[in-house]
Design an enzyme around this catalytic site. Sequence first.
Site, PDB file in Angstrom:
ATOM      1  N   LYS A 208     -23.205  90.236 -41.594  1.00 23.23           N
ATOM      2  CA  LYS A 208     -23.063  89.690 -40.244  1.00 23.23           C
ATOM      3  C   LYS A 208     -22.435  90.701 -39.284  1.00 23.23           C
ATOM      4  O   LYS A 208     -21.821  91.687 -39.724  1.00 23.23           O
ATOM      5  CB  LYS A 208     -22.266  88.387 -40.321  1.00 23.23           C
ATOM      6  CG  LYS A 208     -22.983  87.313 -41.160  1.00 23.23           C
ATOM      7  CD  LYS A 208     -22.284  85.974 -41.107  1.00 23.23           C
ATOM      8  CE  LYS A 208     -23.079  84.929 -41.907  1.00 23.23           C
ATOM      9  NZ  LYS A 208     -22.512  83.570 -41.759  1.00 23.23           N
TER      10      LYS A 208
ATOM     11  N   TYR B 201     -31.240  79.483 -38.015  1.00 23.86           N
ATOM     12  CA  TYR B 201     -30.207  78.479 -38.298  1.00 23.86           C
ATOM     13  C   TYR B 201     -30.595  77.081 -37.813  1.00 23.86           C
ATOM     14  O   TYR B 201     -29.727  76.238 -37.620  1.00 23.86           O
ATOM     15  CB  TYR B 201     -28.878  78.918 -37.686  1.00 23.86           C
ATOM     16  CG  TYR B 201     -28.189  80.014 -38.481  1.00 23.86           C
ATOM     17  CD1 TYR B 201     -27.693  79.769 -39.768  1.00 23.86           C
ATOM     18  CD2 TYR B 201     -28.023  81.291 -37.955  1.00 23.86           C
ATOM     19  CE1 TYR B 201     -27.065  80.760 -40.503  1.00 23.86           C
ATOM     20  CE2 TYR B 201     -27.390  82.294 -38.687  1.00 23.86           C
ATOM     21  CZ  TYR B 201     -26.905  82.023 -39.958  1.00 23.86           C
ATOM     22  OH  TYR B 201     -26.276  82.997 -40.687  1.00 23.86           O
TER      23      TYR B 201
ATOM     24  N   ARG C 276     -16.907  87.394 -49.420  1.00 24.79           N
ATOM     25  CA  ARG C 276     -16.375  86.704 -48.239  1.00 24.79           C
ATOM     26  C   ARG C 276     -14.850  86.765 -48.198  1.00 24.79           C
ATOM     27  O   ARG C 276     -14.262  86.912 -47.136  1.00 24.79           O
ATOM     28  CB  ARG C 276     -16.877  85.262 -48.201  1.00 24.79           C
ATOM     29  CG  ARG C 276     -18.320  85.197 -47.700  1.00 24.79           C
ATOM     30  CD  ARG C 276     -18.907  83.820 -47.805  1.00 24.79           C
ATOM     31  NE  ARG C 276     -20.093  83.665 -46.969  1.00 24.79           N
ATOM     32  CZ  ARG C 276     -20.888  82.605 -46.998  1.00 24.79           C
ATOM     33  NH1 ARG C 276     -20.632  81.611 -47.844  1.00 24.79           N
ATOM     34  NH2 ARG C 276     -21.941  82.542 -46.199  1.00 24.79           N
TER      35      ARG C 276
ATOM     36  N   ASN D  30     -17.935  85.187 -41.601  1.00 24.07           N
ATOM     37  CA  ASN D  30     -17.635  85.226 -43.037  1.00 24.07           C
ATOM     38  C   ASN D  30     -18.415  86.324 -43.770  1.00 24.07           C
ATOM     39  O   ASN D  30     -18.761  86.185 -44.932  1.00 24.07           O
ATOM     40  CB  ASN D  30     -17.860  83.842 -43.653  1.00 24.07           C
ATOM     41  CG  ASN D  30     -19.264  83.329 -43.411  1.00 24.07           C
ATOM     42  OD1 ASN D  30     -20.086  84.015 -42.814  1.00 24.07           O
ATOM     43  ND2 ASN D  30     -19.555  82.134 -43.892  1.00 24.07           N
TER      44      ASN D  30
ATOM     45  N   HIS E  76     -24.456  86.260 -45.162  1.00 23.01           N
ATOM     46  CA  HIS E  76     -25.276  85.073 -45.407  1.00 23.01           C
ATOM     47  C   HIS E  76     -25.835  85.150 -46.815  1.00 23.01           C
ATOM     48  O   HIS E  76     -26.066  86.239 -47.346  1.00 23.01           O
ATOM     49  CB  HIS E  76     -26.447  85.038 -44.408  1.00 23.01           C
ATOM     50  CG  HIS E  76     -27.489  84.012 -44.751  1.00 23.01           C
ATOM     51  ND1 HIS E  76     -27.324  82.682 -44.453  1.00 23.01           N
ATOM     52  CD2 HIS E  76     -28.678  84.125 -45.404  1.00 23.01           C
ATOM     53  CE1 HIS E  76     -28.389  82.012 -44.907  1.00 23.01           C
ATOM     54  NE2 HIS E  76     -29.224  82.861 -45.476  1.00 23.01           N
TER      55      HIS E  76
ATOM     56  N   GLU F  88     -36.823  82.453 -45.744  1.00 24.23           N
ATOM     57  CA  GLU F  88     -35.988  83.450 -45.072  1.00 24.23           C
ATOM     58  C   GLU F  88     -36.505  84.873 -45.300  1.00 24.23           C
ATOM     59  O   GLU F  88     -36.477  85.701 -44.383  1.00 24.23           O
ATOM     60  CB  GLU F  88     -34.535  83.320 -45.552  1.00 24.23           C
ATOM     61  CG  GLU F  88     -33.890  82.019 -45.084  1.00 24.23           C
ATOM     62  CD  GLU F  88     -32.493  81.772 -45.647  1.00 24.23           C
ATOM     63  OE1 GLU F  88     -31.924  80.718 -45.345  1.00 24.23           O
ATOM     64  OE2 GLU F  88     -31.976  82.636 -46.392  1.00 24.23           O
TER      65      GLU F  88
HETATM   66  P1  ADP Z   1     -23.211  79.054 -45.980  1.00 26.59           P
HETATM   67  O1  ADP Z   1     -23.365  80.299 -45.138  1.00 26.59           O
HETATM   68  O2  ADP Z   1     -22.096  79.173 -46.965  1.00 26.59           O
HETATM   69  O3  ADP Z   1     -24.495  78.611 -46.611  1.00 26.59           O
HETATM   70  P2  ADP Z   1     -23.596  76.904 -44.068  1.00 26.59           P
HETATM   71  O4  ADP Z   1     -25.054  77.029 -44.351  1.00 26.59           O
HETATM   72  O5  ADP Z   1     -22.967  75.553 -44.168  1.00 26.59           O
HETATM   73  O6  ADP Z   1     -22.730  77.888 -44.981  1.00 26.59           O
HETATM   74  O7  ADP Z   1     -23.307  77.430 -42.597  1.00 26.59           O
HETATM   75  C1  ADP Z   1     -24.004  78.536 -42.075  1.00 26.59           C
HETATM   76  C2  ADP Z   1     -23.019  79.422 -41.354  1.00 26.59           C
HETATM   77  O8  ADP Z   1     -22.463  78.716 -40.256  1.00 26.59           O
HETATM   78  C3  ADP Z   1     -21.790  79.851 -42.191  1.00 26.59           C
HETATM   79  O9  ADP Z   1     -22.041  80.978 -42.990  1.00 26.59           O
HETATM   80  C4  ADP Z   1     -20.785  80.149 -41.103  1.00 26.59           C
HETATM   81  O10 ADP Z   1     -20.996  81.427 -40.510  1.00 26.59           O
HETATM   82  C5  ADP Z   1     -21.101  79.086 -40.065  1.00 26.59           C
HETATM   83  N1  ADP Z   1     -20.266  77.903 -40.248  1.00 26.59           N
HETATM   84  C6  ADP Z   1     -20.364  76.965 -41.219  1.00 26.59           C
HETATM   85  N2  ADP Z   1     -19.428  76.004 -41.082  1.00 26.59           N
HETATM   86  C7  ADP Z   1     -18.709  76.333 -39.973  1.00 26.59           C
HETATM   87  C8  ADP Z   1     -17.605  75.741 -39.280  1.00 26.59           C
HETATM   88  N3  ADP Z   1     -17.043  74.611 -39.720  1.00 26.59           N
HETATM   89  N4  ADP Z   1     -17.137  76.385 -38.182  1.00 26.59           N
HETATM   90  C9  ADP Z   1     -17.698  77.525 -37.735  1.00 26.59           C
HETATM   91  N5  ADP Z   1     -18.744  78.141 -38.339  1.00 26.59           N
HETATM   92  C10 ADP Z   1     -19.247  77.560 -39.437  1.00 26.59           C
HETATM   93 MG    MG Z   2     -26.267  77.975 -45.717  1.00 26.14          MG
END
Ligand code: ADP
Ligand code: MG
Length: 143
Positions: free
Chosen positions: A11, A51, A104, A114, A117, A128
Amino acid sequence: MTGNITLTMIKPLAFRNNSSGNILSRITNAGFWIVAAKTMQLSIPQAQKFYEVHKDRPFYKNLVESMTSGPIVVAMLEKENAIEDYRTLIGKTNPAEAAEGTIRRDFGTDIEANAVHGSDSDENANIECDFFFPKSERFHRPG
Ligand code: ADP
Ligand code: MG
């Protein structure tokens, strides 16, 4: 190759911190093969589409903003059990909750920034990877 691929993005903040090399090194040291990789900057429509599943979540707008704020490295990775093993390698979504030694935990700044992805299912990994890489740009692990 279904079941053996995943898609990662380094990221913008992690890219800006010059962590791309160290993160890719963690990835290959963990046994993943880099099938395809490139540096690029997502457009707002691209990030919105990528997204889309999160479009009704409160963090969607900020996520699109931060993911388009600078260049990323996007890579297609290959390994047996790629989805699960990569999610283990990167750790939980929130770096503060991610296990020690995970990407992470070590490179993430907060739940949004974080570091990386990782695809969440075989189906989404295929979607993807198709989003970023035509078949002609994929070079699978040799024999
Ligand atoms: P992951 O990346 O672990 O699969 P998600 O698919 O739930 O997590 O979310 C996609 C991305 O959205 C996360 O990697 C993070 O960058 C962001 N994100 C998720 N939850 C939050 C939150 N509560 N607040 C801010 N950003 C978030
Ligand atoms: Mg995800």
